[in-house]
Design an enzyme around this catalytic site. Structure first.
Site, PDB file in Angstrom:
ATOM      1  N   GLU A  54      -3.968 -30.514   9.106  1.00 54.20           N
ATOM      2  CA  GLU A  54      -5.052 -31.360   9.556  1.00 54.20           C
ATOM      3  C   GLU A  54      -4.802 -32.848   9.340  1.00 54.20           C
ATOM      4  OE1 GLU A  54      -9.616 -31.461   9.360  1.00 54.20           O
ATOM      5  OE2 GLU A  54      -9.015 -29.497   8.592  1.00 54.20           O
ATOM      6  N   GLN A 114     -15.116 -24.802  15.994  1.00 55.11           N
ATOM      7  CA  GLN A 114     -14.679 -24.212  14.728  1.00 55.11           C
ATOM      8  C   GLN A 114     -15.881 -23.803  13.871  1.00 55.11           C
ATOM      9  OE1 GLN A 114     -13.493 -26.922  11.612  1.00 55.11           O
ATOM     10  NE2 GLN A 114     -11.642 -25.761  11.192  1.00 55.11           N
ATOM     11  N   GLY A 115     -16.030 -22.522  13.602  1.00 57.27           N
ATOM     12  CA  GLY A 115     -17.172 -22.050  12.811  1.00 57.27           C
ATOM     13  C   GLY A 115     -16.787 -21.753  11.372  1.00 57.27           C
ATOM     14  N   TYR A 116     -16.679 -22.774  10.579  1.00 56.19           N
ATOM     15  CA  TYR A 116     -16.297 -22.607   9.165  1.00 56.19           C
ATOM     16  C   TYR A 116     -17.495 -22.866   8.247  1.00 56.19           C
ATOM     17  CZ  TYR A 116     -11.197 -22.500   9.986  1.00 56.19           C
ATOM     18  OH  TYR A 116      -9.936 -22.170  10.367  1.00 56.19           O
ATOM     19  N   SER A 149     -18.906 -29.059  15.277  1.00 55.87           N
ATOM     20  CA  SER A 149     -18.713 -30.133  16.253  1.00 55.87           C
ATOM     21  C   SER A 149     -18.501 -29.546  17.632  1.00 55.87           C
ATOM     22  CB  SER A 149     -17.484 -30.962  15.885  1.00 55.87           C
ATOM     23  OG  SER A 149     -17.625 -31.525  14.620  1.00 55.87           O
ATOM     24  N   SER A 163     -13.296 -34.584   1.451  1.00 56.31           N
ATOM     25  CA  SER A 163     -13.872 -35.884   1.093  1.00 56.31           C
ATOM     26  C   SER A 163     -12.884 -36.706   0.278  1.00 56.31           C
ATOM     27  CB  SER A 163     -15.153 -35.680   0.279  1.00 56.31           C
ATOM     28  OG  SER A 163     -14.825 -35.262  -1.028  1.00 56.31           O
ATOM     29  N   ASN A 164     -13.099 -38.014   0.256  1.00 55.10           N
ATOM     30  CA  ASN A 164     -12.188 -38.872  -0.498  1.00 55.10           C
ATOM     31  C   ASN A 164     -12.201 -38.541  -1.985  1.00 55.10           C
ATOM     32  OD1 ASN A 164     -11.474 -40.001   1.881  1.00 55.10           O
ATOM     33  ND2 ASN A 164     -12.168 -42.083   1.412  1.00 55.10           N
ATOM     34  N   GLU A 165     -13.313 -37.998  -2.477  1.00 55.71           N
ATOM     35  CA  GLU A 165     -13.344 -37.548  -3.867  1.00 55.71           C
ATOM     36  C   GLU A 165     -12.359 -36.388  -4.053  1.00 55.71           C
ATOM     37  OE1 GLU A 165     -16.288 -38.033  -2.155  1.00 55.71           O
ATOM     38  OE2 GLU A 165     -16.670 -39.949  -3.151  1.00 55.71           O
TER      39      GLU A 165
END
Lengths: 391, 378, 391, 378
Positions: free
Chosen positions: C243, C125-127, C160, C376-378
């Site tokens: 996701e 995946q190229g994001y 990844s 992120s969790n934030e």
């Protein structure tokens, strides 16, 4: 790098220690702790300090200050709180006096300072309003000049000890400016002036220290304005920097020793709570934090002794100091178990079946204020982010 | 798998919720608890008429035989409304001991009166020294022919001031902390030799320290079996713990939603304080903790109604989570309400105090976690 | 209110359980866990699922999907993770395929889906780009139309498994619009096209899964664009909602059981770590949280079974799920003690003197990513504040 | 009361800090630890020339007789520079055991060589089973006339791969975990019967598992007294713990400042991520934790240099705080660096790994806190 004080300082420490031991009697402590006898007992305590010349150490000597060094002030505070003796009421002796000393007229100094010093006149602070808490500049209470008098209308809230006070110093709006801070003035008001109504606010600890104060066409002589109209914000700001200094280290130390004692006496199924590893872990967490905070404070004092102003470490002291206090209060409540719920009222400890449950709860509930007042811990973190970290 | 309420359960929920809205606003509650008894008999009659008092009792005892879910529904709504009436003590503790004892048939008239709202009862288990050990019992019941003589003191007895009948946990044998050798007796609150001292607790309830000086009780007043109170007490206390936890989850819901609403309207520096990111994240955490507690509550009631084998473990876990989440949510609710949160006038502090009470009841979070750990290690 | 599954579902569960037991052999597990043998072993595993018809349960049946109910999907996932079997590589089978199925041309479906299904072609995946992480709309990689081809230039990061992939799907900028999202398109690129350079990024766990991918005048046939130019953002968004679904409950459960075992074997001065109350407290904290999270997940599944879409509870699952995973990783590290520091490399466990120290560290370090990736969790807390609490 | 460094101490600080800046950037360090030995002899010679190796040794041993503050100054700067050279093991553990033993005079030539940077030493205390119990020792030294025969295994011996001389903690009597019955021997690393397996640790250092198969050591190689290794080991380990904590405080300073700087330049959604309030508050907390750890470090070094009676308590408290604060600061440093923080290329992860190592050394935070609690209860 060392922690030793000079021999003069140690001599001074011994003097303070002896004074505290003699002057702060158990009977006085008991009367100060009760709402009913509080004011008389607190005045009695302050008059002892007044007679000793220690009531206003930070004042200039000519007005009755003690002329202490930074080290002496620190030593005095440590010794005082080590025995649990209360600080003086700050409103007159610390807050208002610094404003008058710096910005007040000679007449105001003559009129007000002596009775503040002798604890004959008590003050309270009229800053917060329902719409202006942390954001003080939003205040709306107005003072309009009418002849030689200001006519004050408005509504102050969270006014500690207004019901015990003789006078109130207020931030009031004397004009509407572009920049909200610019229309604010600093006014001294006799609390017995007609048009003032005080309404008590009972706190969640069930006690009464807070009040609302309503002003309805209250007429105040214009010579009671401190400094220039519109400069009140500047004066109040200068004062705020004085507010944060100690982190309550000595008090928390004393509390933790007491907690160790109680936890060793509180037994569950044959095991003392102190020997319960979960409790022990929580207790030592706080003890270790406090050992560190004690030196954070000493580092701050050492800086001050070299003439470096109280820096941003005061935010660290405030945050950690209150976190530790609240952890202490929680430990005490948890030791009390079921008895922490008791509202003792007129019952004796024997009737209740427990010594400290009720006061543990009062302290716990009242302690919720510590992270709010004097700049909430959220605001302290903003200050660190902005002024220390440059974010 | 399905976590919806049945139509009947939704009706029950609706009924309690409507009561809270119509007849039990914060002002009414404040008056009720200010009264000497700490509760209101008219309201209690209403509970009876609405059938709520019958829910926990088996059908053959004149009850409804409600499930754990039914109980949860009632208690969550009680929590949201901060209902101070002695529901748990009357129906689950006092009534539960009578109704779930093996000799329950001889108490059928008492149970009928409980369900009818005509009898106030109490369960006296705590003693000055016992802390969270239910069977740390020193109050003694000495056998004397066909009767027993009670001596000792029970403290902070819930509903103890108003109760006409009190079930007393007393020692008939064994050593101080032993489970074996404890026995339950129903005692008339006006019996000779009983002395009560009323004590107010922070959630407004009126409890009593009760002294027993040579109080004579008949052998017929024994609930369950002599020396074997423990299994029955544990069962009843577990059910009461569940109910209190459900109440706590209701309180947490109320507290987090109230706090969110307050921060939307409270302005500082010209903006709603709810727009500050740190406060938003703290409220997000309040919400997360509430959701987690609610999930564990669902887990627990399902395990009870499905007679799973992890009920005890679930109740302890729930008690731990309710204690911890309660501290977090309660503390943040006060902090985010600022000065207002510190006043006795606002309801927030009262919800927080009730959460604190619930944490302590039958063992606080630390204690419950230790028992949980023991089960996990077994 | 109940937790029971239907008898059909239970039958299905037994079938999955039996399959997992037989198909996911210890040898396969070992080869998947090693960087060197990973790709071949993972393909072998995916082909087993492919042959069973279980590789893409969420695809429409006509393309090889399993036609499972929500309950079946949940059961499958639970059983799979209960034995520790890996999920399929998500890039082709979950991410790209949903975009192609929804927005791709018939030709694209025919060309790409079968090889994704059989695991013969791997995707990445190229994001993300160096200047566009959480703020993806800031991406700069450009694709300019030149005849029948797009010419791609730019730089993707955190890609990844790019080094294992045959193809990469990219978000690229095809025009500059007022609103940054509008110039973004969705392009499929053969990773062996000239002009593409892959640079490995070694992670703090010492392993290599991440890469940078550089595009230097890479020519891509224009039929490789999915849907319309400029709509790439919309397609990617539609995908993102897919996701977050599971909170890793079964994995954490398995881990905690393992931790109990290890902690009972790890001895300090005669006392097993499991019997150390401090450790026990930390362990049961996590166990209790996980008991709750399991039902937070079940509540979410039950909602989905009634046709209610995955709501904002996915943020709760993400936050708590990753917090629990990180707490598990920390416990495992702390059990390992000194041995958690070991980088085992080619040494045997016997030579090292410890079984799991090195992998505990790898998992701990790699686990730091969990609170960052997938929003992120934030950001999850922002989502809760905005969409659940309405702040 | 004064927390300023003396002019000499400032010079020392300056000297270490300059070394780190000029000769030990992250790239250099990466190369040094990549080498098989895990350290660089040329750098070590520089340490010797700059006099750092002499600091911990008493003047009558040829050292400088540095104070705890001196040691702190060096270690904090080492922390900031993530210096991987085996300073602690050579001067404080190996050298400390030799120099602080009652029979130190017979080791004066070894000590001279340490100070001159000519001798690499190690201290082999850990065994596979011993975890944090220093005296859980099964390696046996059997007396055989005027010599001892060593058998057993020591694991993860720091500097064990490079060391020419190794001090081994072995059992000469008593039961497995008893302090009494443990004895220290200096052993030549090339002695017959020694087998080493090199092991790399996450902070880059090269340690060794060392097997002793009938290794013969003379009675002259005993450090301190037979059977009474414990007091000496404890003293030396306490000093090494202090040094590691000072290093950790240096690392924390580096991590929080690096993180603050990163969030000032890293942009997302068009603004620096350091402008988000939640991240600001997390960094404020990193700062607070750092300040607190630094205060406790000051408390501890002052108590040592002033020979106060709470040294042991202070060191344990410091170890607890460094462990916990290290986890918080390390975790947040990675989290706030986002994807970059997860790469091996950036220095952040390496600082974090070193913090993790220090937490474990000689007992992690939980273990140290238990020992702290024991002292407090005594």
């Amino acid at each position: 790098m060392h922690t030793k004080f000079s021999s003069e300082d140690i001599q001074f420490r011994d003097e303070v220690r002896a004074f505290m031991r003699d002057a702060y009697t158990p009977d006085l402590a008991r009367r100060i702790a009760s709402d009913k006898t509080f004011k008389d007992a607190q005045v009695e305590w302050e008059k002892k300090l007044y007679e000793k010349g220690w009531i206003a150490p930070h004042w200039p000597k000519e007005y009755g200050g003690a002329g202490w060094s930074i080290a002496q002030k620190f030593i005095y505070e440590s010794e005082r709180s080590a025995v649990g003796a209360p600080d003086v009421m700050p409103f007159g002796l610390k807050m208002l006096s610094s404003v008058i000393l710096k910005f007040g007229s000679e007449a105001q100094k003559q009129r007000f300072l002596p009775k503040i010093l002798s604890s004959d006149e008590w003050w309270c602070q009229g800053y917060s309003e329902p719409g202006a808490g942390s954001d003080l500049a939003a205040l709306k209470t107005s003072a309009a000049l009418d002849g030689d008098e200001y006519v004050v209308n408005g509504h102050k809230i969270w006014t500690s000890y207004a019901h015990n006070a003789d006078w109130i110093f207020c931030l009031v709006r004397t004009s509407k400016e572009e920049k909200r801070q610019q229309g604010i003035s600093f006014l001294l008001i006799d609390i017995n002036t007609p048009g003032i109504t005080i309404r008590p606010i009972v706190s969640i600890d069930g006690r009464h220290t807070l009040n609302e104060v309503f002003f309805d066409d209250v007429r105040v002589p214009k010579e009671n304005m401190v400094g220039e109209p519109g400069k009140g914000w500047t004066y109040a700001k200068a004062l705020l920097t004085h507010e944060r200094s100690m982190a309550g280290v000595a008090d928390s130390k004393r509390d933790l020793e007491q907690i160790r004692q109680w936890a060793s006496e509180e037994v569950n199924g044959g095991q003392a709570l102190l020997d319960d590893p979960t409790f022990s872990k929580r207790l030592t967490d706080v003890e270790i934090d406090l050992m560190a905070l004690e030196f954070t404070e000493l580092r701050s004092v050492a800086k001050a002794m070299k003439g470096e102003g109280p820096g941003t470490e005061s935010s660290v002291l405030k945050i950690k100091g209150t976190e530790i206090q609240q952890a202490v209060q929680e430990l005490r409540m948890d030791i009390a178990g079921y008895y922490g719920a008791v509202v003792q009222g007129e019952l004796s400890s024997h009737e209740v079946g427990h010594d400290f449950g009720s006061s543990a709860r009062e302290k716990y509930m009242y302690g919720r204020a510590a992270s709010l007042y004097g700049g909430s811990n959220e605001i302290q973190r903003n200050i660190i982010a902005k002024f220390v970290l440059g974010l | 798998m399905d976590f919806d309420l049945s139509p009947e359960q939704r009706m029950l929920q609706e009924s309690v919720s409507r009561f809270v809205q119509d007849a039990y606003d914060f002002e009414t509650r404040t008056k009720v608890i200010a009264a000497d008894a700490g509760s209101d008999d008219k309201l209690w009659q209403q509970f009876a008429r609405l059938g709520w008092l019958a829910v926990p009792f088996a059908e053959d005892l004149g009850g409804i035989g409600g499930s754990a879910v039914d109980l949860m529904v009632i208690m969550e709504e009680f929590g949201k409304g901060l209902v101070a009436e002695p529901y748990v003590v009357n129906t689950l503790l006092f009534g539960g001991l009578l109704g779930q004892s093996q000799n329950h048939s001889i108490f059928s008239s008492l149970i009928e009166r409980i369900i009818a709202g005509e009898l106030q009862g109490a369960f006296a288990f705590l003693e000055r020294q016992s802390r969270f050990e239910l069977f740390d019992v020193t109050t003694r019941a000495e056998k004397d022919d066909n009767r027993f003589i009670l001596n000792g003191e029970k403290t902070l007895v819930m509903n103890g001031a108003a109760a006409e009948q009190i079930i007393v946990l007393a020692r008939t044998g064994g050593k101080q902390c032993h489970e074996l050798g404890t026995t339950l007796f129903v005692v008339d609150a006006n019996a000779e030799g009983i002395e009560k001292t009323g004590v107010r607790l922070m959630d407004g309830q009126k409890v009593a320290n009760i002294q027993f000086n040579n109080v004579v009780v008949s052998a017929q007043s024994i609930v369950g079996a002599v020396d074997h109170a423990a299994p029955l007490v544990r069962e009843v206390v577990a059910r009461a713990s569940l109910a209190l936890c459900a109440e706590a989850v209701g309180i947490m819901e109320k507290l987090y939603t109230t706090t969110v609403e307050y921060t939307k309207v409270r302005k500082q520096f010209g903006v709603a304080i709810g727009s500050f990111q740190t406060l938003q994240h703290r409220m997000a955490d309040m919400f997360i903790e509430y959701e987690q507690a609610k999930s564990l509550l669902y887990r627990t009631v399902c395990s009870i109604d499905e007679q799973a084998d992890d009920i005890e473990k679930n109740i302890l876990a729930l008690k731990v989570m309710v204690g911890r989440a309660g501290k977090l949510i309660g503390g943040d609710a006060i902090q985010l309400h600022g000065g207002m949160g510190l006043t006795d006038e606002l309801d927030v502090g009262h919800y927080v105090k009730r959460l604190m009470m619930i944490n302590t009841m039958f063992g606080d979070a630390d204690y419950s976690q230790k028992k949980f750990a023991q089960i996990m290690a077994a």
